[in-house]
Every structure is written in structure tokens, then in C-alpha cells.
Design a protein around this motif. Structure first.
Motif, mmCIF file in Angstrom:
data_model
loop_
_atom_site.group_PDB
_atom_site.id
_atom_site.type_symbol
_atom_site.label_atom_id
_atom_site.label_comp_id
_atom_site.label_asym_id
_atom_site.label_seq_id
_atom_site.Cartn_x
_atom_site.Cartn_y
_atom_site.Cartn_z
ATOM 1 N N ASN A 133 -9.016 4.224 -1.656
ATOM 2 C CA ASN A 133 -9.170 3.069 -0.782
ATOM 3 C C ASN A 133 -9.740 3.458 0.579
ATOM 4 O O ASN A 133 -10.462 2.664 1.190
ATOM 5 C CB ASN A 133 -7.836 2.343 -0.624
ATOM 6 N N LEU A 163 0.829 -1.211 0.000
ATOM 7 C CA LEU A 163 0.000 0.000 0.000
ATOM 8 C C LEU A 163 0.859 1.254 0.000
ATOM 9 O O LEU A 163 0.537 2.243 -0.674
ATOM 10 C CB LEU A 163 -0.932 -0.005 1.223
ATOM 11 N N PHE A 212 -3.369 -3.331 3.517
ATOM 12 C CA PHE A 212 -4.804 -3.038 3.566
ATOM 13 C C PHE A 212 -5.438 -3.511 4.862
ATOM 14 O O PHE A 212 -6.495 -3.001 5.252
ATOM 15 C CB PHE A 212 -5.496 -3.663 2.352
#
Length: 536
Positions: free
Chosen positions: A371, A361, A412
């Protein structure tokens, strides 16, 4: 201006083109009639035929010349044992396309698609689509029964889909939908990541060969594997189920049974037979996450199952079959595992045909904002409670989330947990600045506690390259890794200098905080900008 010549390429139609004596002129014969259209002048006809039908081809050639004297007919013997054998027919046509001297500057080519077997027509279409036969397609149709002596009608089809706006728009729409599915509807902005997803889409829709997804824990391998299955399933590439297993949870005798099944009484406790996960995935997809954790026996059995579609359940005398697609996931360096003897080289070669590395990420700062919005929408969907940021709070969180200080070590999973915490604690369903500041402090403490020296050296290895890294003394390696780690966490070189030399700088009358770390890095051929550019 000199007119470009028109060259037609066609296959003798054993049924449609047949006929002898004067009565043949009362039949609609597409090969002859293709040269009778008043608005289509055929300068040359390349007539392909099987050796057994040479006489028919000679008759057709004579008849073409009689109705169109300006047409030169060239016959090509097309030798196949079975005109319905796809491999033979395609091979012969492919050889013809490679040997033929196409002159695209002076000639236009038409591929007559009306005659020949369906296999002939399919193969010609594929070769035209791939531009091995650089021709447009000509499809002819017979006249009404009462006017059989007329040539009928024809249509010319250009396979350049860019010329068909509606078709192009339809394909683009399908492509966009497939991309959106693979990205869970998230409007990602990182160009490299979008290009990666586009490659995965092309593979997922063209092949059921094994796919290997690598990348750090929490990078989204499991979700992507499921999305690949959903895309393939929607296009009928697979018809079975999606079966998911984390290989790190398979241990001991139960691992073979879980994957390959067992027969009743195969071992103590095997009261009933078990089909196993590979059999359950028959016709579908099995996702083996952390495949590097499989034991040696399971690796050997999996390799056989991939190569033959067959495997032996525990305690069985007869093999079972399963036609499955494998998607494998790993956060380990499988090449290193092969060198260490922990993973079979032949299995890696088998699953490594399509290898896609998912970035961390922190490597995709441009994608953090969409996101964040996705995770917040997911929280609302699952909890039934609508939560949003106030403007200042969102800006503050994104400022931190995209900075070098945000390492997102859990990727995530960290982001999902962070949004969940803030949404749960949000007063009145509104995430404010105080909530964001508390969350930032919590993340920093957690990441600092998880930082390990090995991770610092891993980043230094990527930064310098294997060869330069190997030439470092142990003393220099440890010290340089820590200096680079500090530089990664700082916005400027001056800030890094103040942190690295906090004690000694107090003893100096004047300070150029950027000078000392800059010179130190230069000793090893490194620059601060190089460190900041590498985000993993």
C-alpha cells in the motif's frame, strides 16, 4: 474386469422424435439414434416424457429395443402444464434427480441434450453442472441429408472444467483480474483480507442484493464500493450509474428530497422538480455511506424502496420506480444502534444479507508495504512528479509502519497523507531518512493527541469478551484498560513494565521489569501475547 454400465437420460423430442409407420425410419430421430452408435453401448435408457406424449414414448421405446436389443428402456412421466415454464420444468427435473438411485460405482451416466425444449436443456445443464445429475453431456448431430438412415455423430462433454486446461486458465485469469480490480491492483499479502475480497467477488458476480460494508473510518469502504460496481458493470450485472452519498451530510428536510426527490412546489424553495439519488441510481448502484446517520423517516422510506422498488417523492401523489442495488457503509455498530432505538431492526435485516467487515490498516501489517508503493505511485500519477524512497529510508518507514507503535488511527487516510507529505518534501524527488524521521515524529504526536480513553476500553472489551468485561468494577476497568494500552505500544513485556512502574522501580535494588505487569494481567486471565495478537 466387469464393464461399467452406460445409462442414458433423455427427454422425448416432440418434433425431432416424431414419426409413425415405416416412414419414420427415414427420419433422423435423435433418441433412437443415440442407441445406434457402434462405439457406444447403452445398457439402459431413462426416457422422460410428458403424459400427453405417452404414445410417442412407447413407440420410441419399442424402436430403441429393435435397434439395440441389449438396451433396457424405462419411461418416466414428466408432468408439467407448460414445458416452457422454467420453474415447473426445473422442479420436475430436480425431483427426478433426488429420487433416482444413481449407482456411481457401477454405472456411467450420459445426459442427452439434443431433445426437449430449450428450457429442458438449460435445466438439465444446470443440474448436471451442480452434480444433481452426475452425468456427462451427450450432444448428437444428424448425418448428411443423403444418408438420413445413418445414426449421425455425437460428442460427449464433461462439465468438470478442471479437465480442460485452457478453459481453467481462462477462468483463473478472469478471477485474478476481478480480484485485482477489487483491490485496485494492489498485491495484498494478508491471507484473511484476500479471502474476504474473494468472497466479495463471488457475491458481486452472483447477486444484486444489498451489501453492507462495515469497518473503521478510512478502511476503504468507499473505494471498495466503487470497485464492486465496476466489476458488476463489466459483467453486465448492472447497467446504470454509480451514485455515492455520505448520509452524515443529509440533514433535516433536505434529506428526504436528496434521496427520494421532490415535485415542483412541494415546499418553499422547490422551484423545480428533483429526481433524487435513488432514481438516479436506477439500473445501477447507490452507495449510502454512514447509513446509520439516516433519520427515522428516511430509514422507513428506504426500507420500502428496497422491498418494492417504489417510493414516493416529497410532495408527490404517485410513486416512482427505481431498480437499484444498494451498497451500505457504516463505521458504527448497527446492532448497538438497533438496541438503542437509533436504527430500524427491519432495515438492518434487509441490508445485512451480505455483510463484510473491512479490517483496519493496523490489522494488516503484511499489506502496508504494497500500500505504501501504491500510494507513492498514485502521488506520481496525480502530481506528474516521480518520487521514490532511498533504501534505508524505506526500511525505516516500514519498520515503524508495521510496529505496534503505528496505530494508523485514520487508516488509509493517514497513510495517504503521510506518503503525500514525504513525497512533497522529498529533496530531489528522493525520500531520505531525515524526511522519514520527521514524518514518524509527526504521526506519533498526532496519534497521541487523538488517543481517547473510550478507545482503550473498546479494545479491552474485544480482548476480554463482553461477558468478562461486564464483570469488571469501574475502577479495575479504567486501570486495566490503561495497562493494556501501554502493552500494545511496547515491543516487550519488560518495556511495558519500565513504562508502567517507572517511579517505583527506582526504589528497588533489582528489577524484573516483566514480572509485575505479567502478574497484574494474570489476575484478569490475560497474557501479553494475547494483547499483541489482537491488532484492532
Amino acid at each position: 474386469m466387469t464393464r461399467r454400465k452406460t445409462v442414458m437420460i433423455g427427454m422425448v423430442g416432440v418434433q425431432l422424435d416424431s414419426g409413425v409407420g415405416p416412414g419414420r425410419w427415414e427420419r433422423w430421430r435423435p433418441t433412437v439414434n443415440a442407441c445406434r452408435y457402434p462405439d457406444l453401448i447403452v445398457d439402459r435408457f431413462e426416457l422422460l416424457h410428458e403424459r400427453d406424449y405417452t404414445a410417442l414414448a412407447e413407440t420410441l421405446a419399442d424402436d430403441i429395443v429393435s435397434v439395440s436389443p441389449q438396451t433396457e428402456v424405462r419411461r418416466h412421466v414428466f408432468d408439467v402444464d407448460d414445458p416452457w415454464d422454467f420453474e415447473q420444468v426445473f422442479g420436475q427435473l430436480h425431483d427426478f434427480s433426488k429420487s433416482y438411485a444413481f449407482d456411481l460405482d457401477r454405472e456411467d451416466y450420459l445426459l442427452h441434450m439434443t431433445t426437449g425444449t430449450h428450457v429442458h436443456q438449460i435445466c438439465m445443464f444446470l443440474l448436471a453442472e451442480s452434480r444433481h445429475l452426475p452425468a456427462r453431456l451427450l450432444q448428437s448431430s444428424p448425418p448428411p441429408k443423403k444418408r438420413r438412415t445413418e445414426p449421425g455423430t455425437y460428442r460427449v462433454i464433461d462439465l468438470d472444467l478442471s479437465k480442460y486446461d485452457q478453459l481453467a486458465a481462462r477462468f483463473e485469469s478472469e478471477h485474478a483480474a476481478a480480484m485485482s480490480l477489487l483491490k485496485a491492483g494492489i498485491q495484498t499479502r494478508d491471507a484473511d483480507f484476500n479471502a474476504l475480497i474473494e468472497r466479495i467477488e463471488r457475491v458481486a458476480l452472483a447477486s444484486t442484493a444489498p451489501i453492507l460494508l462495515t469497518g473503521p473510518t478510512g478502511a476503504g469502504k468507499t473505494m471498495l464500493a466503487r470497485r464492486i460496481f465496476e466489476l458488476a458493470h463489466s459483467r453486465k450485472m448492472v447497467t446504470g450509474d454509480f451514485v455515492e452519498v455520505n448520509c452524515a451530510t443529509l440533514r433535516g428536510d433536505g434529506a428526504m428530497s436528496a434521496l427520494f426527490g421532490h415535485r415542483r412546489g412541494a415546499f418553499t424553495g422547490a422551484i423545480e422538480a428533483r429526481e433524487g439519488l435513488l432514481k438516479r441510481a436506477d439500473g445501477g448502484v447507490i452507495f449510502l455511506d454512514e447509513i446509520g446517520e439516516l433519520g427515522a423517516d428516511e430509514q422507513a422510506m428506504l426500507l420500502r424502496a428496497l422491498e418494492s422498488g417504489r417510493f414516493l417523492p416529497v410532495g408527490a401523489d404517485t410513486e416512482v420506480e427505481s431498480d437499484f442495488q444498494l451498497i451500505a457503509g457504516s463505521n458504527r455498530d448497527l446492532d448497538a444502534a438497533v438496541r438503542d432505538g437509533d436504527f430500524r431492526e427491519d432495515l438492518l435485516a434487509r441490508i445485512n444479507l451480505w455483510h463484510f467487515r473491512l479490517p483496519a490498516l493496523a490489522e494488516r501489517p503484511a499489506d502496508i508495504a504494497p500500500n505504501v508503493d501504491f500510494e507513492l505511485a498514485e502521488y506520481t500519477r496525480k502530481s506528474g512528479r516521480k518520487v521514490s524512497f532511498n533504501r534505508a529510508a524505506r526500511e525505516r518507514f516500514l519498520q515503524f509502519a508495521t510496529s505496534p507503535a503505528a496505530t494508523w488511527r485514520g487508516n488509509f487516510r493517514d497513510l495517504n497523507a503521510s506518503i503525500t507529505r514525504m513525497a512533497t518534501l522529498a529533496p530531489g524527488g528522493r525520500i531520505d531518512e531525515a524526511t522519514v524521521e520527521d514524518e514518524i515524529a509527526r504521526l506519533q504526536r498526532a496519534w497521541q493527541g487523538r488517543a481517547q480513553e473510550g478507545d482503550k476500553e473498546k479494545f479491552l472489551r474485544r480482548l476480554m469478551g463482553e461477558e468478562a468485561f461486564a464483570e469488571l468494577d469501574r475502577f479495575d476497568r479504567v486501570q486495566l484498560a490503561d495497562v493494556v494500552h501501554v502493552c500494545r505500544e511496547c515491543q516487550t513485556l519488560s518495556e511495558a513494565g519500565r513504562r508502567l512502574f517507572a517511579v517505583s522501580r527506582e526504589q528497588k535494588k533489582s528489577n524484573n521489569d516483566a514480572d509485575r505487569p505479567s502478574k497484574y494481567l494474570a489476575r484478569f486471565g490475560l497474557r501479553f501475547s494475547d494483547i499483541k495478537a489482537l491488532r484492532r
